[in-house]
Design a protein around this motif. Structure first.
Motif, PDB file in Angstrom:
ATOM      1  N   GLY A  68       0.785  -1.213   0.000  1.00 45.37           N
ATOM      2  CA  GLY A  68       0.000   0.000   0.000  1.00 45.37           C
ATOM      3  C   GLY A  68       0.824   1.272   0.000  1.00 45.37           C
ATOM      4  O   GLY A  68       1.952   1.299   0.490  1.00 45.37           O
ATOM      5  N   ASP A  69       0.227   2.342  -0.557  1.00 46.45           N
ATOM      6  CA  ASP A  69       0.849   3.661  -0.479  1.00 46.45           C
ATOM      7  C   ASP A  69       0.689   4.245   0.920  1.00 46.45           C
ATOM      8  O   ASP A  69       1.516   5.025   1.377  1.00 46.45           O
ATOM      9  N   VAL A  70      -0.408   3.877   1.566  1.00 51.54           N
ATOM     10  CA  VAL A  70      -0.693   4.293   2.941  1.00 51.54           C
ATOM     11  C   VAL A  70      -1.093   3.054   3.727  1.00 51.54           C
ATOM     12  O   VAL A  70      -1.870   2.228   3.236  1.00 51.54           O
ATOM     13  N   VAL A  71      -0.549   2.907   4.937  1.00 47.13           N
ATOM     14  CA  VAL A  71      -0.850   1.752   5.783  1.00 47.13           C
ATOM     15  C   VAL A  71      -1.532   2.230   7.058  1.00 47.13           C
ATOM     16  O   VAL A  71      -1.001   3.077   7.779  1.00 47.13           O
ATOM     17  N   ILE A  72      -2.721   1.684   7.328  1.00 43.80           N
ATOM     18  CA  ILE A  72      -3.457   1.993   8.548  1.00 43.80           C
ATOM     19  C   ILE A  72      -3.621   0.691   9.320  1.00 43.80           C
ATOM     20  O   ILE A  72      -4.184  -0.280   8.804  1.00 43.80           O
ATOM     21  N   ALA A  73      -3.114   0.654  10.551  1.00 45.83           N
ATOM     22  CA  ALA A  73      -3.200  -0.546  11.383  1.00 45.83           C
ATOM     23  C   ALA A  73      -4.269  -0.357  12.450  1.00 45.83           C
ATOM     24  O   ALA A  73      -4.259   0.637  13.181  1.00 45.83           O
ATOM     25  N   PHE A  74      -5.201  -1.295  12.521  1.00 46.40           N
ATOM     26  CA  PHE A  74      -6.236  -1.288  13.551  1.00 46.40           C
ATOM     27  C   PHE A  74      -5.845  -2.270  14.644  1.00 46.40           C
ATOM     28  O   PHE A  74      -5.606  -3.452  14.379  1.00 46.40           O
ATOM     29  N   MET A  75      -5.792  -1.778  15.881  1.00 48.83           N
ATOM     30  CA  MET A  75      -5.349  -2.585  17.023  1.00 48.83           C
ATOM     31  C   MET A  75      -6.505  -2.872  17.979  1.00 48.83           C
ATOM     32  O   MET A  75      -7.299  -1.982  18.297  1.00 48.83           O
ATOM     33  N   HIS A  76      -6.564  -4.091  18.456  1.00 46.43           N
ATOM     34  CA  HIS A  76      -7.508  -4.473  19.511  1.00 46.43           C
ATOM     35  C   HIS A  76      -6.698  -4.526  20.802  1.00 46.43           C
ATOM     36  O   HIS A  76      -5.954  -5.468  21.049  1.00 46.43           O
ATOM     37  N   TRP A  77      -6.829  -3.473  21.627  1.00 47.79           N
ATOM     38  CA  TRP A  77      -5.949  -3.370  22.802  1.00 47.79           C
ATOM     39  C   TRP A  77      -6.590  -2.499  23.878  1.00 47.79           C
ATOM     40  O   TRP A  77      -7.666  -1.941  23.687  1.00 47.79           O
ATOM     41  N   GLY A  78      -5.910  -2.381  25.019  1.00 49.50           N
ATOM     42  CA  GLY A  78      -6.381  -1.516  26.099  1.00 49.50           C
ATOM     43  C   GLY A  78      -7.171  -2.260  27.154  1.00 49.50           C
ATOM     44  O   GLY A  78      -7.617  -3.387  26.955  1.00 49.50           O
ATOM     45  N   ASP A  79      -7.336  -1.599  28.298  1.00 54.07           N
ATOM     46  CA  ASP A  79      -8.093  -2.159  29.417  1.00 54.07           C
ATOM     47  C   ASP A  79      -9.529  -1.660  29.349  1.00 54.07           C
ATOM     48  O   ASP A  79      -9.770  -0.467  29.176  1.00 54.07           O
ATOM     49  N   ASP A  80     -10.484  -2.575  29.506  1.00 54.78           N
ATOM     50  CA  ASP A  80     -11.890  -2.192  29.470  1.00 54.78           C
ATOM     51  C   ASP A  80     -12.184  -1.037  30.424  1.00 54.78           C
ATOM     52  O   ASP A  80     -11.803  -1.078  31.610  1.00 54.78           O
ATOM     53  N   PHE A  81     -12.864  -0.016  29.902  1.00 57.64           N
ATOM     54  CA  PHE A  81     -13.416   1.100  30.666  1.00 57.64           C
ATOM     55  C   PHE A  81     -12.357   2.028  31.255  1.00 57.64           C
ATOM     56  O   PHE A  81     -12.665   2.848  32.110  1.00 57.64           O
ATOM     57  N   HIS A  82     -11.114   1.930  30.800  1.00 55.37           N
ATOM     58  CA  HIS A  82     -10.046   2.803  31.290  1.00 55.37           C
ATOM     59  C   HIS A  82      -9.515   3.652  30.140  1.00 55.37           C
ATOM     60  O   HIS A  82      -9.085   3.130  29.110  1.00 55.37           O
ATOM     61  N   SER A  83      -9.509   4.958  30.337  1.00 58.11           N
ATOM     62  CA  SER A  83      -9.067   5.857  29.277  1.00 58.11           C
ATOM     63  C   SER A  83      -7.595   6.217  29.394  1.00 58.11           C
ATOM     64  O   SER A  83      -7.098   7.050  28.647  1.00 58.11           O
ATOM     65  N   LYS A  84      -6.886   5.582  30.314  1.00 58.75           N
ATOM     66  CA  LYS A  84      -5.452   5.799  30.424  1.00 58.75           C
ATOM     67  C   LYS A  84      -4.725   4.812  29.516  1.00 58.75           C
ATOM     68  O   LYS A  84      -5.011   3.622  29.522  1.00 58.75           O
ATOM     69  N   VAL A  85      -3.779   5.322  28.737  1.00 60.52           N
ATOM     70  CA  VAL A  85      -3.020   4.479  27.817  1.00 60.52           C
ATOM     71  C   VAL A  85      -1.991   3.669  28.598  1.00 60.52           C
ATOM     72  O   VAL A  85      -1.196   4.229  29.359  1.00 60.52           O
ATOM     73  N   ALA A  86      -2.016   2.360  28.421  1.00 67.27           N
ATOM     74  CA  ALA A  86      -1.064   1.483  29.098  1.00 67.27           C
ATOM     75  C   ALA A  86       0.301   1.565  28.417  1.00 67.27           C
ATOM     76  O   ALA A  86       0.404   1.840  27.218  1.00 67.27           O
ATOM     77  N   GLY A  87       1.343   1.300  29.191  1.00 72.67           N
ATOM     78  CA  GLY A  87       2.694   1.320  28.642  1.00 72.67           C
ATOM     79  C   GLY A  87       2.876   0.332  27.516  1.00 72.67           C
ATOM     80  O   GLY A  87       3.585   0.612  26.532  1.00 72.67           O
ATOM     81  N   SER A  88       2.213  -0.826  27.619  1.00 80.24           N
ATOM     82  CA  SER A  88       2.326  -1.840  26.559  1.00 80.24           C
ATOM     83  C   SER A  88       1.704  -1.343  25.259  1.00 80.24           C
ATOM     84  O   SER A  88       2.200  -1.649  24.167  1.00 80.24           O
ATOM     85  N   GLN A  89       0.622  -0.573  25.361  1.00 84.49           N
ATOM     86  CA  GLN A  89       0.016  -0.002  24.165  1.00 84.49           C
ATOM     87  C   GLN A  89       0.961   0.999  23.497  1.00 84.49           C
ATOM     88  O   GLN A  89       1.125   0.990  22.275  1.00 84.49           O
ATOM     89  N   ARG A  90       1.562   1.841  24.326  1.00 85.72           N
ATOM     90  CA  ARG A  90       2.457   2.856  23.781  1.00 85.72           C
ATOM     91  C   ARG A  90       3.640   2.189  23.072  1.00 85.72           C
ATOM     92  O   ARG A  90       4.034   2.591  21.978  1.00 85.72           O
ATOM     93  N   THR A  91       4.194   1.143  23.706  1.00 84.56           N
ATOM     94  CA  THR A  91       5.315   0.419  23.101  1.00 84.56           C
ATOM     95  C   THR A  91       4.906  -0.213  21.781  1.00 84.56           C
ATOM     96  O   THR A  91       5.604  -0.093  20.761  1.00 84.56           O
ATOM     97  N   GLN A  92       3.741  -0.889  21.785  1.00 83.70           N
ATOM     98  CA  GLN A  92       3.276  -1.546  20.563  1.00 83.70           C
ATOM     99  C   GLN A  92       2.962  -0.524  19.479  1.00 83.70           C
ATOM    100  O   GLN A  92       3.231  -0.756  18.292  1.00 83.70           O
ATOM    101  N   GLY A  93       2.399   0.607  19.876  1.00 87.72           N
ATOM    102  CA  GLY A  93       2.103   1.649  18.905  1.00 87.72           C
ATOM    103  C   GLY A  93       3.356   2.184  18.248  1.00 87.72           C
ATOM    104  O   GLY A  93       3.410   2.365  17.022  1.00 87.72           O
ATOM    105  N   HIS A  94       4.390   2.438  19.051  1.00 87.25           N
ATOM    106  CA  HIS A  94       5.648   2.947  18.510  1.00 87.25           C
ATOM    107  C   HIS A  94       6.299   1.920  17.594  1.00 87.25           C
ATOM    108  O   HIS A  94       6.801   2.262  16.513  1.00 87.25           O
TER     109      HIS A  94
END
Length: 202
Positions: A68-94
Motif C-alpha cells: 500500500g501507499d498508505v498503511v493503517i493498522a487497527f489494534m484491539h488493545w487496552g483495558d476495558d473502561f479505562h481511558s489511560k493508555v497502558a505502557g504496553s500499548q504505547r510500546t506496541q504503537g511505537h
C-alpha cells in the motif's frame, strides 16, 4: 463472543452484504490480515490485528507496507473502561509505526482514549463505542469517528474527530456537526489503571 462458528457466519454475512473485511486470519482457510483498497489512485492497506503476537503483527505491517501507499493498522488493545493508555500499548504503537504504519487506530476499551503524534505519525489509542449496546459505565455511551485526510505522494496530511453518542438500541448519533483536533476523552484520564471505575447510582 459466540465461538468460531459465529465468527465464520458473521464474516460471511458481512461479505454477502457487500462489506470488505480486514483481519480475517482466523477464517477457514485463514485469510490475510490486510485489506488493500484503491481509492483516488492510491492503494490504502488496512491491517486488522487482534491478539496477534508482537512479531506476527510487525511482520503483517511490514508486508502491508509493500502493498500500500498508505498503511493503517487497527489494534484491539487496552483495558476495558479505562481511558489511560497502558505502557504496553504505547510500546506496541511505537513499534508498529516504526514498522511502517502511517496511522494506528485502537479499539476495545469501550471508552475514548487520547491520541499521540509519534515521529509525525498518528496513534489514536481508542475510539470508544460505535455500534454497541448494554453499556452503562461512565464514558461507554461515547465514541469518536476519526476522519483522515490523505493525499497522493504525501500520505496522511491531517485528521479530525467527530464526537458521537450511542442510544439505548446501540445506534450511534453525532453529537454535533463540529469536528475536533483531538478526541474527547471521558471518563477523565485520572481514572486509575486496572481499578474499576465506579458506576453512578441510578
Amino acid at each position: 463472543d459466540m465461538g468460531f462458528d459465529a465468527y465464520v457466519d458473521g464474516t460471511a454475512l458481512h461479505r454477502a452484504a457487500g462489506f470488505d473485511i480486514s483481519g480475517d486470519y482466523l477464517g477457514s482457510p485463514p485469510g490475510s490480515p490486510t485489506l488493500v483498497k484503491e481509492i483516488g489512485g492510491m492503494k490504502i492497506a488496512i491491517v486488522g490485528l487482534y491478539n496477534r503476537h508482537r512479531d506476527e503483527a510487525i511482520a503483517d505491517i511490514r508486508a502491508a507496507r509493500k502493498k500500500g501507499d498508505v498503511v493503517i493498522a487497527f489494534m484491539h488493545w487496552g483495558d476495558d473502561f479505562h481511558s489511560k493508555v497502558a505502557g504496553s500499548q504505547r510500546t506496541q504503537g511505537h513499534e508498529s509505526s516504526d514498522a511502517g504504519a502511517d496511522a494506528i487506530v485502537g479499539a476495545h476499551a469501550h471508552v475514548v482514549l487520547p491520541e499521540e503524534i509519534y515521529e509525525g505519525k498518528l496513534i489514536s489509542y481508542g475510539l470508544g463505542n460505535f455500534v454497541f449496546t448494554g453499556m452503562d459505565k461512565p464514558g461507554t455511551r461515547n465514541g469518536a469517528l476519526l476522519e483522515l485526510d490523505i493525499e497522493p505522494k504525501r500520505g496522511i496530511v491531517g485528521h479530525r474527530y467527530r464526537k458521537l453518542t450511542v442510544d439505548d438500541q446501540g445506534t450511534p448519533r453525532f453529537v454535533s456537526d463540529e469536528a475536533t483536533a483531538e478526541p474527547f476523552v471521558d471518563p477523565p484520564l485520572s481514572a486509575p489503571q486496572n481499578e474499576p471505575i465506579p458506576v453512578p447510582a441510578r
